[in-house]
Design a protein around this motif. Structure first.
Motif, PDB file in Angstrom:
ATOM      1  N   ARG A   1       0.843  -1.199   0.000  1.00  0.00           N
ATOM      2  CA  ARG A   1       0.000   0.000   0.000  1.00  0.00           C
ATOM      3  C   ARG A   1       0.878   1.249   0.000  1.00  0.00           C
ATOM      4  NH1 ARG A   1      -4.254  -1.467   4.771  1.00  0.00           N
ATOM      5  NH2 ARG A   1      -5.283   0.434   4.025  1.00  0.00           N
ATOM      6  N   SER A   2       0.348   2.308  -0.607  1.00  0.00           N
ATOM      7  CA  SER A   2       1.116   3.544  -0.731  1.00  0.00           C
ATOM      8  C   SER A   2       1.105   4.334   0.567  1.00  0.00           C
ATOM      9  CB  SER A   2       0.528   4.409  -1.851  1.00  0.00           C
ATOM     10  OG  SER A   2       1.176   5.666  -1.900  1.00  0.00           O
ATOM     11  N   ILE A   3       2.184   5.082   0.791  1.00  0.00           N
ATOM     12  CA  ILE A   3       2.256   5.985   1.946  1.00  0.00           C
ATOM     13  C   ILE A   3       2.522   7.422   1.471  1.00  0.00           C
ATOM     14  CG2 ILE A   3       3.001   4.198   3.552  1.00  0.00           C
ATOM     15  CD1 ILE A   3       5.872   5.446   3.292  1.00  0.00           C
ATOM     16  N   PHE A   4       2.117   7.734   0.233  1.00  0.00           N
ATOM     17  CA  PHE A   4       2.385   9.055  -0.328  1.00  0.00           C
ATOM     18  C   PHE A   4       1.087   9.720  -0.802  1.00  0.00           C
ATOM     19  CE2 PHE A   4       6.165   6.443  -1.038  1.00  0.00           C
ATOM     20  CZ  PHE A   4       7.115   7.202  -0.377  1.00  0.00           C
ATOM     21  N   THR A   5       1.023  11.050  -0.615  1.00  0.00           N
ATOM     22  CA  THR A   5      -0.104  11.852  -1.076  1.00  0.00           C
ATOM     23  C   THR A   5       0.405  13.001  -1.922  1.00  0.00           C
ATOM     24  OG1 THR A   5      -1.362  11.361   0.939  1.00  0.00           O
ATOM     25  CG2 THR A   5      -2.090  13.254  -0.378  1.00  0.00           C
ATOM     26  N   ALA A   6      -0.166  13.173  -3.109  1.00  0.00           N
ATOM     27  CA  ALA A   6       0.220  14.294  -3.971  1.00  0.00           C
ATOM     28  C   ALA A   6      -0.501  15.566  -3.517  1.00  0.00           C
ATOM     29  CB  ALA A   6      -0.115  13.984  -5.428  1.00  0.00           C
ATOM     30  N   CYS A   7       0.235  16.652  -3.451  1.00  0.00           N
ATOM     31  CA  CYS A   7      -0.329  17.965  -3.116  1.00  0.00           C
ATOM     32  C   CYS A   7      -0.128  18.883  -4.328  1.00  0.00           C
ATOM     33  CB  CYS A   7       0.378  18.548  -1.887  1.00  0.00           C
ATOM     34  SG  CYS A   7       0.249  17.509  -0.412  1.00  0.00           S
ATOM     35  N   PRO A   8      -0.949  19.930  -4.496  1.00  0.00           N
ATOM     36  CA  PRO A   8      -1.798  20.532  -3.479  1.00  0.00           C
ATOM     37  C   PRO A   8      -3.031  19.707  -3.133  1.00  0.00           C
ATOM     38  CG  PRO A   8      -2.046  21.679  -5.582  1.00  0.00           C
ATOM     39  CD  PRO A   8      -0.924  20.727  -5.749  1.00  0.00           C
ATOM     40  N   SER A   9      -3.351  19.735  -1.833  1.00  0.00           N
ATOM     41  CA  SER A   9      -4.532  19.076  -1.311  1.00  0.00           C
ATOM     42  C   SER A   9      -5.011  19.880  -0.109  1.00  0.00           C
ATOM     43  CB  SER A   9      -4.202  17.639  -0.872  1.00  0.00           C
ATOM     44  OG  SER A   9      -5.236  17.107  -0.072  1.00  0.00           O
ATOM     45  N   PRO A  10      -6.290  20.217  -0.037  1.00  0.00           N
ATOM     46  CA  PRO A  10      -6.774  20.998   1.107  1.00  0.00           C
ATOM     47  C   PRO A  10      -6.615  20.271   2.430  1.00  0.00           C
ATOM     48  CG  PRO A  10      -8.599  20.222  -0.242  1.00  0.00           C
ATOM     49  CD  PRO A  10      -7.351  19.952  -1.014  1.00  0.00           C
ATOM     50  N   ASP A  11      -6.552  18.936   2.384  1.00  0.00           N
ATOM     51  CA  ASP A  11      -6.360  18.168   3.612  1.00  0.00           C
ATOM     52  C   ASP A  11      -4.901  18.164   4.071  1.00  0.00           C
ATOM     53  OD1 ASP A  11      -9.008  17.521   3.505  1.00  0.00           O
ATOM     54  OD2 ASP A  11      -8.704  15.507   2.715  1.00  0.00           O
ATOM     55  N   ARG A  12      -4.004  18.573   3.192  1.00  0.00           N
ATOM     56  CA  ARG A  12      -2.581  18.611   3.532  1.00  0.00           C
ATOM     57  C   ARG A  12      -2.078  20.056   3.397  1.00  0.00           C
ATOM     58  NH1 ARG A  12      -4.377  14.445   4.772  1.00  0.00           N
ATOM     59  NH2 ARG A  12      -3.482  12.348   4.570  1.00  0.00           N
ATOM     60  N   ILE A  13      -1.612  20.427   2.200  1.00  0.00           N
ATOM     61  CA  ILE A  13      -1.086  21.771   1.975  1.00  0.00           C
ATOM     62  C   ILE A  13      -1.374  22.180   0.542  1.00  0.00           C
ATOM     63  CG2 ILE A  13       1.229  21.081   1.198  1.00  0.00           C
ATOM     64  CD1 ILE A  13       2.314  23.296   3.103  1.00  0.00           C
ATOM     65  N   LEU A  14      -1.642  23.451   0.332  1.00  0.00           N
ATOM     66  CA  LEU A  14      -1.979  23.939  -1.008  1.00  0.00           C
ATOM     67  C   LEU A  14      -0.727  24.404  -1.738  1.00  0.00           C
ATOM     68  CD1 LEU A  14      -5.295  25.875  -0.236  1.00  0.00           C
ATOM     69  CD2 LEU A  14      -5.024  23.580  -1.208  1.00  0.00           C
ATOM     70  N   GLU A  15       0.238  23.520  -1.788  1.00  0.00           N
ATOM     71  CA  GLU A  15       1.500  23.751  -2.489  1.00  0.00           C
ATOM     72  C   GLU A  15       1.819  22.509  -3.303  1.00  0.00           C
ATOM     73  OE1 GLU A  15       3.208  26.554  -2.344  1.00  0.00           O
ATOM     74  OE2 GLU A  15       2.411  27.566  -0.560  1.00  0.00           O
ATOM     75  N   SER A  16       2.700  22.671  -4.287  1.00  0.00           N
ATOM     76  CA  SER A  16       3.145  21.533  -5.080  1.00  0.00           C
ATOM     77  C   SER A  16       4.129  20.721  -4.236  1.00  0.00           C
ATOM     78  CB  SER A  16       3.818  22.020  -6.372  1.00  0.00           C
ATOM     79  OG  SER A  16       4.233  20.938  -7.164  1.00  0.00           O
ATOM     80  N   ALA A  17       3.709  19.534  -3.814  1.00  0.00           N
ATOM     81  CA  ALA A  17       4.514  18.790  -2.847  1.00  0.00           C
ATOM     82  C   ALA A  17       4.067  17.337  -2.786  1.00  0.00           C
ATOM     83  CB  ALA A  17       4.395  19.427  -1.467  1.00  0.00           C
ATOM     84  N   VAL A  18       4.850  16.538  -2.084  1.00  0.00           N
ATOM     85  CA  VAL A  18       4.526  15.142  -1.797  1.00  0.00           C
ATOM     86  C   VAL A  18       4.518  14.955  -0.285  1.00  0.00           C
ATOM     87  CG1 VAL A  18       5.288  12.744  -1.962  1.00  0.00           C
ATOM     88  CG2 VAL A  18       5.477  14.248  -3.955  1.00  0.00           C
ATOM     89  N   ALA A  19       3.413  14.429   0.238  1.00  0.00           N
ATOM     90  CA  ALA A  19       3.321  14.131   1.666  1.00  0.00           C
ATOM     91  C   ALA A  19       3.709  12.677   1.905  1.00  0.00           C
ATOM     92  CB  ALA A  19       1.911  14.386   2.168  1.00  0.00           C
ATOM     93  N   VAL A  20       4.658  12.482   2.797  1.00  0.00           N
ATOM     94  CA  VAL A  20       5.093  11.141   3.203  1.00  0.00           C
ATOM     95  C   VAL A  20       4.306  10.797   4.467  1.00  0.00           C
ATOM     96  CG1 VAL A  20       7.038   9.654   3.756  1.00  0.00           C
ATOM     97  CG2 VAL A  20       7.392  11.693   2.329  1.00  0.00           C
ATOM     98  N   GLU A  21       3.346   9.889   4.339  1.00  0.00           N
ATOM     99  CA  GLU A  21       2.403   9.625   5.426  1.00  0.00           C
ATOM    100  C   GLU A  21       2.994   8.619   6.420  1.00  0.00           C
ATOM    101  OE1 GLU A  21       0.086  11.644   5.461  1.00  0.00           O
ATOM    102  OE2 GLU A  21      -0.422  12.160   3.391  1.00  0.00           O
ATOM    103  N   VAL A  22       3.939   9.094   7.206  1.00  0.00           N
ATOM    104  CA  VAL A  22       4.586   8.248   8.209  1.00  0.00           C
ATOM    105  C   VAL A  22       3.555   7.699   9.196  1.00  0.00           C
ATOM    106  CG1 VAL A  22       6.408   8.171   9.963  1.00  0.00           C
ATOM    107  CG2 VAL A  22       6.681   9.624   7.950  1.00  0.00           C
ATOM    108  N   LYS A  23       2.501   8.464   9.458  1.00  0.00           N
ATOM    109  CA  LYS A  23       1.434   8.053  10.376  1.00  0.00           C
ATOM    110  C   LYS A  23       0.756   6.764   9.935  1.00  0.00           C
ATOM    111  CE  LYS A  23      -2.012  10.816   7.949  1.00  0.00           C
ATOM    112  NZ  LYS A  23      -2.764   9.665   7.429  1.00  0.00           N
ATOM    113  N   ASN A  24       0.904   6.382   8.671  1.00  0.00           N
ATOM    114  CA  ASN A  24       0.272   5.163   8.167  1.00  0.00           C
ATOM    115  C   ASN A  24       1.093   3.905   8.450  1.00  0.00           C
ATOM    116  OD1 ASN A  24      -1.502   7.017   7.136  1.00  0.00           O
ATOM    117  ND2 ASN A  24      -1.310   6.387   5.004  1.00  0.00           N
TER     118      ASN A  24
END
Length: 328
Positions: free
Chosen positions: A283-306
């Motif tokens: 399963r993936s642990i990455f989220t592409a941004c911008p996303s209102p649930d994360r940050i409204l910038e061009s970025a990749v969220a590494v979901e360590v919490k998962n």
């Protein structure tokens, strides 16, 4: 894209990352409850953790938002990014007026909040303990501002239950604390949620609350997972601090958080590549941004919490740094 990504593929099998799931003890507790009908009382544990007078286990975190909104009066204020999309969608379903407060990468400036509460007449502020899961909100300061306007502070503590520093998920600051206890959360019961407060009106028993209550087996799972929450949170915070210190240009590098957000020129492409190199039980642990649930910038969220905290070793974290740095 940087570096010979193909050379990184060998790390995929060597990492051995595991997706966070309810513990074996929790699964046994659920089976025991089903077989013998002995249901523990997680609400007592929640009251002890938050310091509130009341707590109710519900069917989900969204159910906790729904109950809270249904019993609020007046407009609601939510952050423009870094919160949960349900903060805006659920009030709108109920016909409530919702205003947005501009943030700095998800973080609310107390002075900005002060002026927004004055201008909008909002009666409540909804925030997550960690903006975008990556940066601790100044909950104590936000609480002071809300109280000065006689507004209710609602903290979504899905990522911060059992905060070792006591700054988050603390009834001393937040009038109402809500949380999801589904996977993968700090209280990782696989389902359910809760509401905690010292205001009796928000937990008054009626048909609405009865319709959203959790089944007994969720209660058994939550009771067991509450015992593991502090370790889950402490180890996740430690891992994120480690990654923030190693990865270049991360958002909110000095703030506590349960994920790490890295700037990216091509986030969707980078996420596709990283999914091939790093998975947790497939399963993936990455989220592409911008996303209102994360940050409204061009970025990749590494979901360590998962991730299961047992696999958050320094060796695994260092290998993650190598792979992520080679891609982004």
């Amino acid at each position: 894209m940087k570096g010979p990504v193909a050379d990184m593929r060998e790390y995929t099998t060597r990492l051995g990352l595991r997706f966070r799931e309810p513990s074996p003890e929790t699964k046994r507790a659920v089976c025991h409850a089903a077989l013998y009908g002995e249901i523990p009382d997680p609400e007592k544990k929640i009251r002890k953790l938050t310091g509130h007078r009341y707590a109710k286990i519900l069917s989900s975190g969204n159910a906790a938002i729904l109950i809270t909104v249904s019993r609020l009066d007046g407009p609601i204020l939510v952050p423009d990014q870094g919160g949960w999309r349900g903060f805006k969608r659920i009030p709108e379903i109920l016909g409530r007026e919702v205003f947005t407060v501009k943030t700095e990468g998800g973080l609310i400036d107390p002075d900005v909040l002060d002026s927004h509460l004055e201008d909008t007449g909002a009666r409540a502020l909804f925030v997550t303990s960690f903006a975008g899961y990556t940066a601790e909100q100044p909950i104590a300061e936000l609480s002071d501002i809300c109280r000065s306007h006689d507004a209710i502070l609602v903290e979504d503590a899905s990522g911060s239950v059992s905060d070792p520093l006591g700054r988050l998920c603390n009834g001393k600051y937040s009038h109402i604390i809500i949380a999801s206890t589904g996977s993968p959360k700090t209280v990782n019961a696989g389902g359910g949620g809760f509401i905690s407060t010292s205001i009796p009106e928000f937990v008054q028993q009626d048909m609405f609350l009865s319709a959203l209550k959790a089944d007994p087996y969720v209660k058994a799972a939550v009771a067991a997972e509450l015992d593991a929450a502090e370790r889950n949170l402490t180890e996740t915070l430690r891992a994120c601090s480690y990654l923030k210190g190693k990865l270049e240009g991360v958002f909110h590098p000095e703030k506590r958080g349960v994920n790490v957000i890295v700037p990216s020129g091509s986030p969707r492409e980078d996420v596709r590549t990283l999914k091939k190199l790093i998975t947790a039980d497939g399963r993936s642990i990455f989220t592409a941004c911008p996303s209102p649930d994360r940050i409204l910038e061009s970025a990749v969220a590494v979901e360590v919490k998962n991730l299961d905290v047992g696999c958050l070793t320094n060796e695994n974290l260092e290998r993650m740094v190598e792979i992520i740095s080679s891609v982004i």
